[in-house]
Design a protein around this motif. Structure first.
Motif, PDB file in Angstrom:
ATOM      1  N   UNK A   1       0.840  -1.212   0.000  1.00  0.00           N
ATOM      2  CA  UNK A   1       0.000   0.000   0.000  1.00  0.00           C
ATOM      3  C   UNK A   1       0.867   1.250   0.000  1.00  0.00           C
ATOM      4  N   UNK A   2       1.913   1.248   0.825  1.00  0.00           N
ATOM      5  CA  UNK A   2       2.801   2.417   0.903  1.00  0.00           C
ATOM      6  C   UNK A   2       3.453   2.689  -0.456  1.00  0.00           C
ATOM      7  N   UNK A   3       3.896   1.649  -1.155  1.00  0.00           N
ATOM      8  CA  UNK A   3       4.548   1.837  -2.444  1.00  0.00           C
ATOM      9  C   UNK A   3       3.563   2.173  -3.556  1.00  0.00           C
ATOM     10  N   UNK A   4       2.288   1.822  -3.367  1.00  0.00           N
ATOM     11  CA  UNK A   4       1.296   2.035  -4.420  1.00  0.00           C
ATOM     12  C   UNK A   4       0.560   3.358  -4.267  1.00  0.00           C
ATOM     13  N   UNK A   5       0.180   3.713  -3.058  1.00  0.00           N
ATOM     14  CA  UNK A   5      -0.642   4.906  -2.831  1.00  0.00           C
ATOM     15  C   UNK A   5       0.130   6.169  -3.205  1.00  0.00           C
ATOM     16  N   UNK A   6      -0.588   7.087  -3.861  1.00  0.00           N
ATOM     17  CA  UNK A   6       0.059   8.328  -4.278  1.00  0.00           C
ATOM     18  C   UNK A   6      -0.308   9.486  -3.360  1.00  0.00           C
ATOM     19  N   UNK A   7      -1.218   9.231  -2.391  1.00  0.00           N
ATOM     20  CA  UNK A   7      -1.545  10.247  -1.398  1.00  0.00           C
ATOM     21  C   UNK A   7      -1.979   9.536  -0.122  1.00  0.00           C
ATOM     22  N   UNK A   8      -2.060  10.292   0.961  1.00  0.00           N
ATOM     23  CA  UNK A   8      -2.492   9.723   2.238  1.00  0.00           C
ATOM     24  C   UNK A   8      -3.930   9.229   2.144  1.00  0.00           C
ATOM     25  N   UNK A   9      -4.775   9.985   1.477  1.00  0.00           N
ATOM     26  CA  UNK A   9      -6.179   9.589   1.322  1.00  0.00           C
ATOM     27  C   UNK A   9      -6.284   8.274   0.551  1.00  0.00           C
ATOM     28  N   UNK A  10      -5.541   8.159  -0.517  1.00  0.00           N
ATOM     29  CA  UNK A  10      -5.553   6.916  -1.292  1.00  0.00           C
ATOM     30  C   UNK A  10      -5.022   5.756  -0.459  1.00  0.00           C
ATOM     31  N   UNK A  11      -4.011   6.011   0.348  1.00  0.00           N
ATOM     32  CA  UNK A  11      -3.474   4.975   1.231  1.00  0.00           C
ATOM     33  C   UNK A  11      -4.499   4.509   2.253  1.00  0.00           C
ATOM     34  N   UNK A  12      -5.247   5.461   2.832  1.00  0.00           N
ATOM     35  CA  UNK A  12      -6.290   5.091   3.796  1.00  0.00           C
ATOM     36  C   UNK A  12      -7.408   4.294   3.132  1.00  0.00           C
ATOM     37  N   UNK A  13      -7.786   4.693   1.935  1.00  0.00           N
ATOM     38  CA  UNK A  13      -8.831   3.961   1.211  1.00  0.00           C
ATOM     39  C   UNK A  13      -8.365   2.541   0.898  1.00  0.00           C
ATOM     40  N   UNK A  14      -7.128   2.396   0.431  1.00  0.00           N
ATOM     41  CA  UNK A  14      -6.598   1.062   0.145  1.00  0.00           C
ATOM     42  C   UNK A  14      -6.510   0.218   1.421  1.00  0.00           C
ATOM     43  N   UNK A  15      -6.134   0.844   2.536  1.00  0.00           N
ATOM     44  CA  UNK A  15      -6.071   0.120   3.809  1.00  0.00           C
ATOM     45  C   UNK A  15      -7.453  -0.359   4.224  1.00  0.00           C
ATOM     46  N   UNK A  16      -8.454   0.492   4.104  1.00  0.00           N
ATOM     47  CA  UNK A  16      -9.823   0.089   4.440  1.00  0.00           C
ATOM     48  C   UNK A  16     -10.317  -1.034   3.539  1.00  0.00           C
ATOM     49  N   UNK A  17     -10.008  -0.953   2.243  1.00  0.00           N
ATOM     50  CA  UNK A  17     -10.381  -2.028   1.326  1.00  0.00           C
ATOM     51  C   UNK A  17      -9.682  -3.334   1.692  1.00  0.00           C
ATOM     52  N   UNK A  18      -8.417  -3.241   2.069  1.00  0.00           N
ATOM     53  CA  UNK A  18      -7.659  -4.414   2.483  1.00  0.00           C
ATOM     54  C   UNK A  18      -8.271  -5.050   3.736  1.00  0.00           C
TER      55      UNK A  18
END
Length: 181
Positions: A60-77
């Motif tokens: 997620x850290x390497x893929x997300x391009x912003x903090x918001x995108x990282x949080x969304x990916x974390x929630x999806x995970x």
């Protein structure tokens, strides 16, 4: 809009997303999924599960391009992990997966208690002060014993009330004890 309606769009979108991820993120994603799968079916301390989660978080850290995108990916995970866990536990509870032990040892007795089981009802002498734990000599053997909370002096005659595994519970012989004893 037609591409949204086409069959396989979700898988195509997922494949497209994976192709546009950095190589390290893809490696971490695959390693994380494999480690979590290994954790589900192997008993242990959770080390493989923790490493799997760390790999997925790294992806997620390497893929997300912003903090918001990282949080969304974390929630999806987390949502995906919850769904997989629910499916696995449901299958296990219905007997389709053998990850829950349902059988007992058969005899219903504790083999560790076998050496002490014959001590039940026998009498002896407290070798040490029992407060409430200590040692008593019963049938010529020095055993670790415990009272039901009473404080007994060394030399007090005792009787074995019950044996709970390797725990031998004794009481003072000779009537009821007062609160001061």
């Amino acid at each position: 809009m037609p591409e949204v309606m086409a069959a396989g769009t979700v898988l195509g979108g997922l494949w497209s997303s994976i192709l546009h991820m950095p190589v390290i993120a893809v490696i971490l994603l695959i390693a994380g999924v494999l480690l979590l799968g290994a954790e589900i079916f192997s008993p242990g301390f959770g080390l493989t599960g923790a490493l799997g989660l760390a790999c997925l978080f790294g992806a997620i850290v390497f893929t997300a391009q912003s903090v918001t995108e990282g949080l969304i990916l974390t929630l999806l995970l987390l949502a995906a992990a919850g769904i997989v866990l629910a499916i696995v536990l449901t299958a296990a509870s219905r007997g389709k997966l053998k990850i829950i032990l349902r059988e007992t040892s058969g005899t219903g007795t504790n083999p560790a208690a076998a050496p002490y089981a014959d001590s039940l009802g026998k009498t002896g002498i407290a070798v040490t002060v029992l407060r409430p734990a200590g040692a008593a000599e019963i049938d010529g053997k020095r055993l670790d014993v415990v009272t039901q909370g009473e404080y007994l002096e060394a030399g007090t005659p005792v009787e074995v009330l019950r044996v709970e595994g390797n725990r031998i519970v004794v009481r003072k012989i000779g009537g009821l004890q007062s609160a001061g004893e």
